[in-house]
Scaffold this motif. Structure first.
Motif, PDB file in Angstrom:
ATOM      1  N   ALA A  32       2.012   7.652   7.182  1.00  0.00           N
ATOM      2  CA  ALA A  32       2.394   6.393   7.828  1.00  0.00           C
ATOM      3  C   ALA A  32       1.351   5.988   8.859  1.00  0.00           C
ATOM      4  O   ALA A  32       0.989   4.806   8.973  1.00  0.00           O
ATOM      5  CB  ALA A  32       3.768   6.543   8.495  1.00  0.00           C
ATOM      6  N   GLU A  33       0.842   6.955   9.614  1.00  0.00           N
ATOM      7  CA  GLU A  33      -0.187   6.656  10.615  1.00  0.00           C
ATOM      8  C   GLU A  33      -1.462   6.138   9.955  1.00  0.00           C
ATOM      9  O   GLU A  33      -2.120   5.232  10.476  1.00  0.00           O
ATOM     10  CB  GLU A  33      -0.487   7.913  11.440  1.00  0.00           C
ATOM     11  CG  GLU A  33       0.671   8.323  12.354  1.00  0.00           C
ATOM     12  CD  GLU A  33       0.411   9.650  13.040  1.00  0.00           C
ATOM     13  OE1 GLU A  33      -0.634  10.276  12.752  1.00  0.00           O
ATOM     14  OE2 GLU A  33       1.252  10.070  13.864  1.00  0.00           O
ATOM     15  N   VAL A  34      -1.811   6.722   8.803  1.00  0.00           N
ATOM     16  CA  VAL A  34      -3.003   6.258   8.080  1.00  0.00           C
ATOM     17  C   VAL A  34      -2.820   4.816   7.624  1.00  0.00           C
ATOM     18  O   VAL A  34      -3.717   3.980   7.758  1.00  0.00           O
ATOM     19  CB  VAL A  34      -3.284   7.176   6.865  1.00  0.00           C
ATOM     20  CG1 VAL A  34      -4.315   6.546   5.940  1.00  0.00           C
ATOM     21  CG2 VAL A  34      -3.778   8.538   7.336  1.00  0.00           C
ATOM     22  N   LEU A  35      -1.645   4.502   7.097  1.00  0.00           N
ATOM     23  CA  LEU A  35      -1.387   3.147   6.621  1.00  0.00           C
ATOM     24  C   LEU A  35      -1.356   2.146   7.770  1.00  0.00           C
ATOM     25  O   LEU A  35      -1.791   1.000   7.625  1.00  0.00           O
ATOM     26  CB  LEU A  35      -0.065   3.107   5.842  1.00  0.00           C
ATOM     27  CG  LEU A  35      -0.112   3.759   4.458  1.00  0.00           C
ATOM     28  CD1 LEU A  35       1.293   3.957   3.900  1.00  0.00           C
ATOM     29  CD2 LEU A  35      -0.935   2.918   3.498  1.00  0.00           C
TER      30      LEU A  35
ATOM     31  N   GLY B 245       9.235   0.787   7.487  1.00  0.00           N
ATOM     32  CA  GLY B 245      10.211  -0.264   7.226  1.00  0.00           C
ATOM     33  C   GLY B 245      10.246  -0.677   5.771  1.00  0.00           C
ATOM     34  O   GLY B 245      10.508  -1.841   5.434  1.00  0.00           O
ATOM     35  N   ALA B 246       9.981   0.280   4.859  1.00  0.00           N
ATOM     36  CA  ALA B 246      10.005   0.001   3.420  1.00  0.00           C
ATOM     37  C   ALA B 246      11.441  -0.067   2.910  1.00  0.00           C
ATOM     38  O   ALA B 246      12.383   0.360   3.576  1.00  0.00           O
ATOM     39  CB  ALA B 246       9.227   1.079   2.670  1.00  0.00           C
TER      40      ALA B 246
ATOM     41  N   LYS C  52      10.066   9.311   4.042  1.00  0.00           N
ATOM     42  CA  LYS C  52       9.856   9.350   5.489  1.00  0.00           C
ATOM     43  C   LYS C  52       8.785   8.345   5.886  1.00  0.00           C
ATOM     44  O   LYS C  52       8.941   7.614   6.879  1.00  0.00           O
ATOM     45  CB  LYS C  52       9.439  10.760   5.920  1.00  0.00           C
ATOM     46  CG  LYS C  52       9.184  10.894   7.425  1.00  0.00           C
ATOM     47  CD  LYS C  52      10.465  10.745   8.222  1.00  0.00           C
ATOM     48  CE  LYS C  52      10.241  11.094   9.691  1.00  0.00           C
ATOM     49  NZ  LYS C  52      11.507  11.064  10.453  1.00  0.00           N
ATOM     50  N   THR C  53       7.694   8.294   5.114  1.00  0.00           N
ATOM     51  CA  THR C  53       6.654   7.304   5.374  1.00  0.00           C
ATOM     52  C   THR C  53       7.245   5.898   5.326  1.00  0.00           C
ATOM     53  O   THR C  53       7.001   5.076   6.217  1.00  0.00           O
ATOM     54  CB  THR C  53       5.521   7.425   4.330  1.00  0.00           C
ATOM     55  OG1 THR C  53       4.984   8.749   4.363  1.00  0.00           O
ATOM     56  CG2 THR C  53       4.409   6.427   4.606  1.00  0.00           C
ATOM     57  N   GLY C  54       8.033   5.637   4.288  1.00  0.00           N
ATOM     58  CA  GLY C  54       8.664   4.332   4.151  1.00  0.00           C
ATOM     59  C   GLY C  54       9.635   4.024   5.275  1.00  0.00           C
ATOM     60  O   GLY C  54       9.726   2.877   5.745  1.00  0.00           O
ATOM     61  N   PHE C  55      10.365   5.030   5.742  1.00  0.00           N
ATOM     62  CA  PHE C  55      11.319   4.846   6.842  1.00  0.00           C
ATOM     63  C   PHE C  55      10.593   4.405   8.111  1.00  0.00           C
ATOM     64  O   PHE C  55      11.047   3.516   8.839  1.00  0.00           O
ATOM     65  CB  PHE C  55      12.074   6.155   7.084  1.00  0.00           C
ATOM     66  CG  PHE C  55      13.047   6.106   8.234  1.00  0.00           C
ATOM     67  CD1 PHE C  55      14.249   5.418   8.128  1.00  0.00           C
ATOM     68  CD2 PHE C  55      12.759   6.746   9.433  1.00  0.00           C
ATOM     69  CE1 PHE C  55      15.144   5.372   9.195  1.00  0.00           C
ATOM     70  CE2 PHE C  55      13.641   6.716  10.494  1.00  0.00           C
ATOM     71  CZ  PHE C  55      14.840   6.024  10.378  1.00  0.00           C
ATOM     72  N   LEU C  56       9.452   5.030   8.388  1.00  0.00           N
ATOM     73  CA  LEU C  56       8.683   4.687   9.588  1.00  0.00           C
ATOM     74  C   LEU C  56       8.063   3.295   9.475  1.00  0.00           C
ATOM     75  O   LEU C  56       7.951   2.575  10.467  1.00  0.00           O
ATOM     76  CB  LEU C  56       7.583   5.723   9.816  1.00  0.00           C
ATOM     77  CG  LEU C  56       8.056   7.151  10.130  1.00  0.00           C
ATOM     78  CD1 LEU C  56       6.877   8.120  10.124  1.00  0.00           C
ATOM     79  CD2 LEU C  56       8.777   7.202  11.481  1.00  0.00           C
TER      80      LEU C  56
ATOM     81  N   SER D  13       0.833  -1.212   0.000  1.00  0.00           N
ATOM     82  CA  SER D  13       0.000   0.000   0.000  1.00  0.00           C
ATOM     83  C   SER D  13       0.862   1.254   0.000  1.00  0.00           C
ATOM     84  O   SER D  13       0.500   2.270  -0.611  1.00  0.00           O
ATOM     85  CB  SER D  13      -0.917   0.003   1.229  1.00  0.00           C
ATOM     86  OG  SER D  13      -1.813  -1.075   1.195  1.00  0.00           O
ATOM     87  N   ASN D  14       2.003   1.191   0.673  1.00  0.00           N
ATOM     88  CA  ASN D  14       2.918   2.339   0.706  1.00  0.00           C
ATOM     89  C   ASN D  14       3.463   2.651  -0.683  1.00  0.00           C
ATOM     90  O   ASN D  14       3.607   3.821  -1.055  1.00  0.00           O
ATOM     91  CB  ASN D  14       4.066   2.051   1.673  1.00  0.00           C
ATOM     92  CG  ASN D  14       5.062   3.193   1.734  1.00  0.00           C
ATOM     93  OD1 ASN D  14       4.698   4.343   1.953  1.00  0.00           O
ATOM     94  ND2 ASN D  14       6.336   2.884   1.511  1.00  0.00           N
ATOM     95  N   ILE D  15       3.752   1.620  -1.459  1.00  0.00           N
ATOM     96  CA  ILE D  15       4.229   1.846  -2.831  1.00  0.00           C
ATOM     97  C   ILE D  15       3.128   2.495  -3.664  1.00  0.00           C
ATOM     98  O   ILE D  15       3.392   3.392  -4.478  1.00  0.00           O
ATOM     99  CB  ILE D  15       4.680   0.519  -3.481  1.00  0.00           C
ATOM    100  CG1 ILE D  15       5.985   0.034  -2.849  1.00  0.00           C
ATOM    101  CG2 ILE D  15       4.882   0.694  -4.990  1.00  0.00           C
ATOM    102  CD1 ILE D  15       7.200   0.902  -3.136  1.00  0.00           C
TER     103      ILE D  15
END
Length: 644
Positions: free
Chosen positions: A161-164, A447-448, A441-445, A81-83
Motif C-alpha cells: 500500500a505504501e508503494v502504491l 479504500g478498494a 489488507k492493501t485494498g483496505f488501506l 494499480s491495486n487490482i
C-alpha cells in the motif's frame, strides 16, 4: 482489546473514501494483472525448483502497474494499480504451492511407477486449490482485515500500500524493476545459453573430500539480498555442514563400502563424480529428513498461535460473515455464492477423473483446507508471508492423508497420486489464502472494493492455473526434476514422505540423521527450515545466496541518514526482484531451446575450450559485474526528485 479494535475499525479512514468511486476492475487492470500473474508465476516456478524458495511478487507488480498506468497511460488511479498487483501476485502464490508438491508425480513417472500427470490434471488441481483458497478467505476478510485492523499489521500488504501511495515515483521505480529484468536476462543467456563462462566455481583441497564454491546467477544472488543476511547465513551454514563436514566423513569412513541407496563403493563414487555424487546419493536424504523435521517443528511451535488464530477467527466471524454492506468498501462476494462454490469445488475434487481422490480425500481437503486457510490468513498478518509455515502444513497434511488412504486400502500408485493431489490442493489453498489476505489488507488501506479484489484474485488464479501445467512440463522435458538444474527440494521431500508411509523403503538411517540434526539446530536457537534447505541444496548455490546477503548487510550497516538508507535498500529490492523475473523468463526460454536442440547450437563452451583456471576467473569477473549492477541501481543511483 476488543473495544480498542472496534475503535480502530470505526476511526480508520482509507486513502480513497468509501463514497468516492474511481476506476478499479477495468479491462486494463485485468489484462496487465493476468500478464504479470503468468510472468511472475513462471519465473517463481523456475526459481523455486532451483533454490527451494520463492519471493513475493506484490511489490514489483505494484511498481510496474504504477509505472504503466500512471506514467505511460497518463492515468491517476491507485485502485486500478491495486487490482493489477492483486491479480499479478496470485500467480506467484499458486506457483509456490504447485512446485512444492506436483513435481513428485513426474519423479514417480521417471521411475516407472505411474504415468506422467497430464497438463489437464495439473491445471485442474491448481485451479481447484486456488479457487478454494480465495473462497475460504472471503468470509474471513471482515474478521481478520477489518475487525483486527489495529492488531494484525500484515507487513507485506501494508508495504505494498505504501508503494502504491508513493505513486509520484512510480515511473522511476518501474524503470529499476525493468532494468533488473533486462540485465539479468542478458547475464542468464550468456551464462547458461551461450555458456561463455561456467555457471559455478568450485574449490577443493587435496586430500580432503569437502568442496566449496559459488554459483554466479543473478537471481540466486538476488534471493540472498531480498531475504537478508540472517536467512542467507542460515542456509550457507547448512551447506557448509553438508559439504564440508558430512561428505568428507562419509568418504573417509565408507571408502570401500557400498551403502544403500548408493549402488557402488563410496570411494569409487567419489573418484568418478566428486562431492556431487555423494550429495546426490546420501546428503539429499539427510537434508530431506532435516526439512521434514523443520516443517513439523515450525508447525508445533506455531500450534498455540494456530489454535488461538482459528478460535478468534471463528468468534469474529459471528455476525460479520461475508459482509455485504451498502458501503462500497464493505462489499464482499455474496456468501451464498461462496458456500455453493465451496460445495461444487469439493464435489469436483472427488468426481473429476483427472484427480485420483476418493470421497475421503475430498473431505480431508475441505477440513484441512479451511483450517489451514484460516491459520495462513491470520499468521501472515502477524509474522508476514515469509514466516508462514506452509511447508509444515503440507507435511502434516501429507502424513495424515497418506496414513488415512493406506488404512482405507487406497495404496499403490493410485494412493500415492491421491496423497500428492490432496497435499497439492492444501498447499495451494494455504499459499493463495495468505496472498489474498495480504492483498485485501492493501485494498483496505487504500479504500478498494473487496468484492472487486476477490474477483481479481479469481482472474489471477485461473490464468496462473492454465499456465503452470505447461511450465512444469517444459522444465521437466528440458532438465528433469531432482537434477542439478532443478533440485525441487520440497517435491523430493513430499515424495519421500509418501513412499516412507506407503512402502517403508526409505534409507531411514540417513533420514533420521537429518531429523536429529534439525533438532540439535532447534535447541541451539537457530531457525531450522532455512538451515535444512541449506543442508539439502548444493553449497555453491547457498554461497551465491550468501553473497547477496552480504551485499544487503553492507547496505544495512551504512552510515547514512535513515531515509537515504531506506531508499538505497528498497531500490536494491526492486532491482533484485526484476533480476529474479528476468532470469526466470530466460530460464523458460532456454528450456524451450533444450527441447528443440537449439541449446547445442548456441553453446560455445566446447569451441572456446578455455583452461579451467581462466574459465573460473571469467566466472568470477561476471559475478563481480552482477554485484556491481546492484550497486549501480541502488547505492550509486542519484536520489529522485520528489514530484509536486
Amino acid at each position: 482489546m476488543k473495544r480498542r479494535e472496534d475503535m480502530n475499525e470505526k476511526e480508520f479512514k482509507p486513502y480513497i473514501p468509501a463514497e468516492k468511486v474511481t476506476p478499479e476492475l477495468t479491462v486494463t487492470s485485468i489484462i496487465m494483472g493476468v500478464i504479470l500473474a503468468v510472468v511472475f508465476g513462471a519465473a517463481n516456478a523456475y526459481l523455486g525448483l532451483r533454490v527451494g524458495m520463492t519471493v513475493s511478487a506484490s511489490i514489483p507488480a505494484a511498481v510496474i502497474s504504477m509505472g504503466v498506468i500512471r506514467v505511460i497511460m497518463r492515468k491517476n488511479s491507485v485502485l486500478e494499480s491495486n487490482i493489477v498487483q492483486t491479480v499479478g501476485s496470485a500467480g506467484e502464490s499458486l506457483a509456490a504451492g504447485a512446485i512444492f508438491t506436483l513435481p513428485a508425480l513426474f519423479l514417480w513417472a521417471a521411475e516407472g511407477k505411474m504415468d506422467k500427470p497430464s497438463i489437464v490434471e495439473i491445471t485442474i488441481i491448481a485451479l481447484l486449490g486456488g479457487l478454494l483458497g480465495v473462497a475460504f478467505m472471503v468470509p474471513l476478510r471482515n474478521a481478520l482485515i477489518v475487525k483486527e485492523h489495529g492488531t494484525l499489521p500484515y507487513p507485506e500488504g501494508t508495504a505494498c500500500a505504501e508503494v502504491l501511495l508513493a505513486g509520484e515515483e512510480g515511473g522511476a521505480n518501474a524503470s529499476t524493476v525493468f532494468a533488473g529484468l533486462g540485465i539479468a536476462a542478458l547475464f542468464k543467456f550468456f551464462i547458461d545459453g551461450v555458456k561463455l563462462v561456467p555457471s559455478e566455481v568450485s574449490f577443493r583441497v587435496k586430500g580432503f573430500a569437502g568442496e566449496i564454491g559459488t554459483q554466479i546467477y543473478p537471481a540466486v544472488m538476488s534471493v540472498g539480498y531480498i531475504c537478508g543476511p540472517r536467512i542467507s547465513s542460515y542456509m550457507f551454514s547448512g551447506g557448509c555442514v553438508s559439504w564440508l563436514v558430512l561428505i568428507p566423513l562419509i568418504v573417509l569412513f565408507g571408502a570401500d563400502a557400498t551403502l544403500y541407496p548408493g549402488t557402488a563403493p563410496i570411494g569409487e563414487m567419489f573418484a568418478e563424480g566428486g562431492a556431487s555424487a555423494i550429495w546426490g546419493s546420501y546428503i539429499r536424504y539427510i537434508g530431506a529428513g532435516a526439512l521434514a523435521a523443520g516443517g513439523i517443528i515450525s508447525l508445533i511451535k506455531s500450534l498455540p498461535l494456530i489454535v488461538r488464530t482459528f478460535r478468534d477467527a471463528m468468534k469474529s466471524m459471528k455476525g460479520g460473515v461475508g459482509s455485504t454492506g451498502s458501503s462500497r468498501t464493505d462489499q464482499d462476494l455474496n456468501m451464498k455464492f461462496i458456500l455453493i462454490s465451496i460445495l461444487v469445488l469439493t464435489l469436483l475434487v472427488w468426481l473429476v477423473p483427472a484427480i485420483p481422490v476418493t470421497i475421503v480425500g475430498a473431505i480431508i481437503v475441505v477440513i484441512f483446507g479451511f483450517f489451514f486457510a484460516t491459520v495462513s490468513s491470520r499468521m501472515v498478518g502477524l509474522v508476514g508471508s515469509s514466516n508462514n509455515p506452509v511447508s509444515g502444513m503440507a507435511i502434516a497434511t501429507l502424513l495424515f492423508a497418506t496414513i488415512i488412504l493406506k488404512i482405507t486400502g487406497d495404496v499403490g500408485a493410485h494412493g500415492m497420486q491421491g496423497a500428492i493431489a490432496i497435499g497439492s490442493i492444501i498447499c495451494i489453498v494455504a499459499a493463495i489464502s495468505g496472498d489474498t489476505s495480504q492483498d485485501l489488507k492493501t485494498g483496505f488501506l487504500l479504500g478498494a472494493t473487496p468484492k472487486k479484489q476477490q474477483i481479481g484474485e479469481v482472474f489471477g488464479v485461473v490464468s496462473s492455473a492454465f499456465a503452470i501445467g505447461g511450465v512444469l512440463y517444459l522444465l521437466d522435458a528440458a532438465w528433469g526434476y531432482g537434477s542439478a538444474e532443478l533440485g525441487a527440494p520440497q517435491a523430493m521431500l513430499m515424495k519421500m514422505i509418501i513412499e516412507g508411509v506407503m512402502d517403508g523403503n526409505l534409507p531411514w538411517a540417513l533420514v533420521f540423521t537429518g531429523v536429529f540434526l534439525a533438532i540439535v539446530i532447534e535447541i541451539l536457537g537457530i531457525p531450522v527450515l532455512p538451515f535444512a534447505i541449506g543442508v539439502y541444496l548444493p553449497v555453491q548455490l547457498n554461497a551465491c545466496i550468501m553473497v547477496g546477503g552480504l551485499v544487503r548487510l553492507a547496505f544495512d550497516k551504512m552510515n547514512k541518514e535513515k531515509k537515504e538508507k531506506e531508499r538505497i535498500i528498497n531500490d536494491g529490492i526492486l532491482y533484485c526482484s526484476g533480476m529474479i523475473a528476468g532470469e526466470g523468463l530466460v530460464g523458460i526460454l532456454l528450456a524451450l531451446f533444450a527441447i528443440g536442440g537449439i541449446d547445442k547450437v548456441i553453446d560455445l563452451s566446447g569451441r572456446l575450450n578455455l583452461p579451467v583456471g581462466v574459465a573460473n576467473v571469467g566466472s568470477l569477473v561476471v559475478f563481480a559485474l552482477v554485484i556491481l549492477t546492484v550497486l549501480k541501481f541502488s547505492l550509486w543511483r542519484k536520489p529522485r526528485k520528489e514530484s509536486k
